[in-house]
Design a protein around this motif. Sequence first.
Motif, PDB file in Angstrom:
ATOM      1  N   ALA A 142       0.710  -1.271  -0.040  1.00 37.75           N
ATOM      2  CA  ALA A 142      -0.059   0.062  -0.041  1.00 37.75           C
ATOM      3  C   ALA A 142       0.779   1.256  -0.119  1.00 37.75           C
ATOM      4  O   ALA A 142       0.457   2.228  -0.849  1.00 37.75           O
ATOM      5  CB  ALA A 142      -0.978   0.005   1.262  1.00 37.75           C
ATOM      6  N   GLU A 143       1.995   1.272   0.714  1.00 36.64           N
ATOM      7  CA  GLU A 143       2.984   2.295   0.940  1.00 36.64           C
ATOM      8  C   GLU A 143       3.500   2.672  -0.384  1.00 36.64           C
ATOM      9  O   GLU A 143       3.733   3.588  -0.917  1.00 36.64           O
ATOM     10  CB  GLU A 143       4.046   2.164   1.706  1.00 36.64           C
ATOM     11  CG  GLU A 143       4.902   3.221   2.014  1.00 36.64           C
ATOM     12  CD  GLU A 143       4.128   4.620   2.687  1.00 36.64           C
ATOM     13  OE1 GLU A 143       4.625   5.684   2.311  1.00 36.64           O
ATOM     14  OE2 GLU A 143       2.999   4.446   3.229  1.00 36.64           O
ATOM     15  N   GLN A 144       3.667   1.365  -0.989  1.00 34.69           N
ATOM     16  CA  GLN A 144       4.335   1.684  -2.741  1.00 34.69           C
ATOM     17  C   GLN A 144       3.625   2.117  -3.650  1.00 34.69           C
ATOM     18  O   GLN A 144       3.861   3.165  -4.271  1.00 34.69           O
ATOM     19  CB  GLN A 144       5.197   0.053  -2.886  1.00 34.69           C
ATOM     20  CG  GLN A 144       6.426  -0.307  -2.210  1.00 34.69           C
ATOM     21  CD  GLN A 144       7.106  -1.054  -3.160  1.00 34.69           C
ATOM     22  OE1 GLN A 144       6.842  -1.442  -4.486  1.00 34.69           O
ATOM     23  NE2 GLN A 144       8.080  -1.932  -2.636  1.00 34.69           N
ATOM     24  N   LEU A 145       2.339   1.800  -3.536  1.00 41.01           N
ATOM     25  CA  LEU A 145       1.326   2.173  -4.285  1.00 41.01           C
ATOM     26  C   LEU A 145       1.254   3.540  -4.099  1.00 41.01           C
ATOM     27  O   LEU A 145       0.773   4.416  -5.164  1.00 41.01           O
ATOM     28  CB  LEU A 145       0.153   1.096  -4.334  1.00 41.01           C
ATOM     29  CG  LEU A 145       0.372  -0.172  -4.926  1.00 41.01           C
ATOM     30  CD1 LEU A 145      -1.118  -0.931  -4.403  1.00 41.01           C
ATOM     31  CD2 LEU A 145       0.468  -0.049  -6.636  1.00 41.01           C
ATOM     32  N   ARG A 146       0.889   3.807  -2.631  1.00 43.72           N
ATOM     33  CA  ARG A 146       0.438   5.429  -2.657  1.00 43.72           C
ATOM     34  C   ARG A 146       1.857   6.116  -3.163  1.00 43.72           C
ATOM     35  O   ARG A 146       1.420   7.448  -3.613  1.00 43.72           O
ATOM     36  CB  ARG A 146       0.420   5.594  -1.071  1.00 43.72           C
ATOM     37  CG  ARG A 146      -0.027   6.724  -0.705  1.00 43.72           C
ATOM     38  CD  ARG A 146      -0.213   6.823   0.817  1.00 43.72           C
ATOM     39  NE  ARG A 146      -1.360   6.109   1.353  1.00 43.72           N
ATOM     40  CZ  ARG A 146      -0.767   5.040   2.013  1.00 43.72           C
ATOM     41  NH1 ARG A 146       0.433   4.570   2.397  1.00 43.72           N
ATOM     42  NH2 ARG A 146      -1.704   4.158   2.486  1.00 43.72           N
ATOM     43  N   GLU A 147       3.106   5.921  -2.931  1.00 50.06           N
ATOM     44  CA  GLU A 147       4.196   6.640  -3.136  1.00 50.06           C
ATOM     45  C   GLU A 147       4.082   6.883  -4.941  1.00 50.06           C
ATOM     46  O   GLU A 147       4.485   7.805  -5.495  1.00 50.06           O
ATOM     47  CB  GLU A 147       5.291   6.260  -2.720  1.00 50.06           C
ATOM     48  CG  GLU A 147       5.639   6.326  -1.358  1.00 50.06           C
ATOM     49  CD  GLU A 147       6.552   5.421  -0.684  1.00 50.06           C
ATOM     50  OE1 GLU A 147       7.478   4.815  -1.411  1.00 50.06           O
ATOM     51  OE2 GLU A 147       6.928   5.395   0.255  1.00 50.06           O
ATOM     52  N   SER A 148       3.715   5.666  -5.454  1.00 51.57           N
ATOM     53  CA  SER A 148       3.987   5.642  -7.014  1.00 51.57           C
ATOM     54  C   SER A 148       2.605   6.589  -7.516  1.00 51.57           C
ATOM     55  O   SER A 148       3.025   7.419  -8.465  1.00 51.57           O
ATOM     56  CB  SER A 148       3.819   4.260  -7.452  1.00 51.57           C
ATOM     57  OG  SER A 148       3.561   4.293  -8.922  1.00 51.57           O
ATOM     58  N   HIS A 149       1.571   6.386  -7.054  1.00 54.98           N
ATOM     59  CA  HIS A 149       0.554   7.366  -7.453  1.00 54.98           C
ATOM     60  C   HIS A 149       0.661   8.745  -7.025  1.00 54.98           C
ATOM     61  O   HIS A 149       0.336   9.681  -7.838  1.00 54.98           O
ATOM     62  CB  HIS A 149      -0.910   6.763  -6.380  1.00 54.98           C
ATOM     63  CG  HIS A 149      -1.954   7.330  -6.945  1.00 54.98           C
ATOM     64  ND1 HIS A 149      -2.587   7.124  -8.399  1.00 54.98           N
ATOM     65  CD2 HIS A 149      -2.842   8.205  -6.447  1.00 54.98           C
ATOM     66  CE1 HIS A 149      -3.646   7.630  -8.518  1.00 54.98           C
ATOM     67  NE2 HIS A 149      -4.024   8.445  -7.374  1.00 54.98           N
ATOM     68  N   GLU A 150       1.370   8.959  -6.071  1.00 56.04           N
ATOM     69  CA  GLU A 150       1.574  10.405  -5.715  1.00 56.04           C
ATOM     70  C   GLU A 150       2.776  11.123  -6.860  1.00 56.04           C
ATOM     71  O   GLU A 150       2.785  12.130  -7.081  1.00 56.04           O
ATOM     72  CB  GLU A 150       2.204  10.648  -4.183  1.00 56.04           C
ATOM     73  CG  GLU A 150       0.901  10.473  -3.186  1.00 56.04           C
ATOM     74  CD  GLU A 150       1.168  10.476  -1.910  1.00 56.04           C
ATOM     75  OE1 GLU A 150       2.582  10.585  -1.690  1.00 56.04           O
ATOM     76  OE2 GLU A 150       0.510  10.535  -0.902  1.00 56.04           O
ATOM     77  N   SER A 151       3.664  10.227  -6.989  1.00 54.95           N
ATOM     78  CA  SER A 151       4.816  10.760  -7.797  1.00 54.95           C
ATOM     79  C   SER A 151       4.622  10.809  -9.310  1.00 54.95           C
ATOM     80  O   SER A 151       4.986  11.527  -9.942  1.00 54.95           O
ATOM     81  CB  SER A 151       6.058   9.663  -7.684  1.00 54.95           C
ATOM     82  OG  SER A 151       5.448   8.323  -8.334  1.00 54.95           O
ATOM     83  N   ASP A 152       3.460  10.017  -9.668  1.00 58.68           N
ATOM     84  CA  ASP A 152       2.737  10.209 -11.106  1.00 58.68           C
ATOM     85  C   ASP A 152       1.962  11.684 -11.310  1.00 58.68           C
ATOM     86  O   ASP A 152       1.740  12.025 -12.421  1.00 58.68           O
ATOM     87  CB  ASP A 152       1.873   8.961 -11.265  1.00 58.68           C
ATOM     88  CG  ASP A 152       2.699   7.743 -11.550  1.00 58.68           C
ATOM     89  OD1 ASP A 152       4.039   7.958 -11.855  1.00 58.68           O
ATOM     90  OD2 ASP A 152       2.312   6.803 -11.459  1.00 58.68           O
ATOM     91  N   GLU A 153       1.607  12.142 -10.203  1.00 59.67           N
ATOM     92  CA  GLU A 153       0.534  13.292 -10.274  1.00 59.67           C
ATOM     93  C   GLU A 153       1.539  14.345 -10.453  1.00 59.67           C
ATOM     94  O   GLU A 153       2.609  14.698  -9.830  1.00 59.67           O
ATOM     95  CB  GLU A 153      -0.117  13.756  -8.938  1.00 59.67           C
ATOM     96  CG  GLU A 153      -1.192  12.634  -8.495  1.00 59.67           C
ATOM     97  CD  GLU A 153      -2.074  12.840  -7.072  1.00 59.67           C
ATOM     98  OE1 GLU A 153      -1.255  13.792  -6.430  1.00 59.67           O
ATOM     99  OE2 GLU A 153      -2.718  12.302  -6.755  1.00 59.67           O
TER     100      GLU A 153
END
Length: 216
Positions: A142-153
Amino acid sequence: MELHHEFTVPVPVEDAWPVLLDIERVAPCMPGATVEEYDGKTVSGAVKVKVGPISVTYRGTAVFEEQDEAEHRLVLIAAGKETRGQGTARATITGTLTARDGGTAVSVHTDLLVTGRPAQFGRGVMAEVGDKLIGRFADCLAEQLRESHESDEPTDSGRSEETADPAVAAPRESGAIDLVRVAGAAVVKRLGVVAVAVGVMGVAYARLRRRRGRVR
């Protein structure tokens, strides 16, 4: 034994699906697992398990038997053998992703067969160990996905935001799974039951000896 676990991650199914298939990325989230080679379908690697003072390393492969992107369903068959022993481990893992409240619910069904020293704990303890390991995996994923999602914004400058802490993005080295430490109360409880049983047998034996002494 059959185990079932479910957890949620805070991103849409379309974002979670490719990450779950990225074995080299998610492997560090599972304690004890090390990926040595991956060709897109077959994974070669090892899993280290610690049972108290005893360490066991299973080396083997895992093969994707199914990757259904339309249904967001995958089937992984893994098999390994102890590097210094006769113990084996085999698992058929079926994962299904479902959209839920803007995130993704991940359902994992595992058909597991383990022989050798870790098998001594039995289904109850192994199930509790599985629950805790899946919990750790889910938190890490979940942490990895959250970071990836935020970095793509996009940022104000229109470029993707870089991860601030390089240590977060760096792959983490996975140590051995300590079954006793992970199982915690379950193992202690089981050992406690054994201790009580031994104690009762000892008292009964002492009474029996006293009675025999009186008869004589």
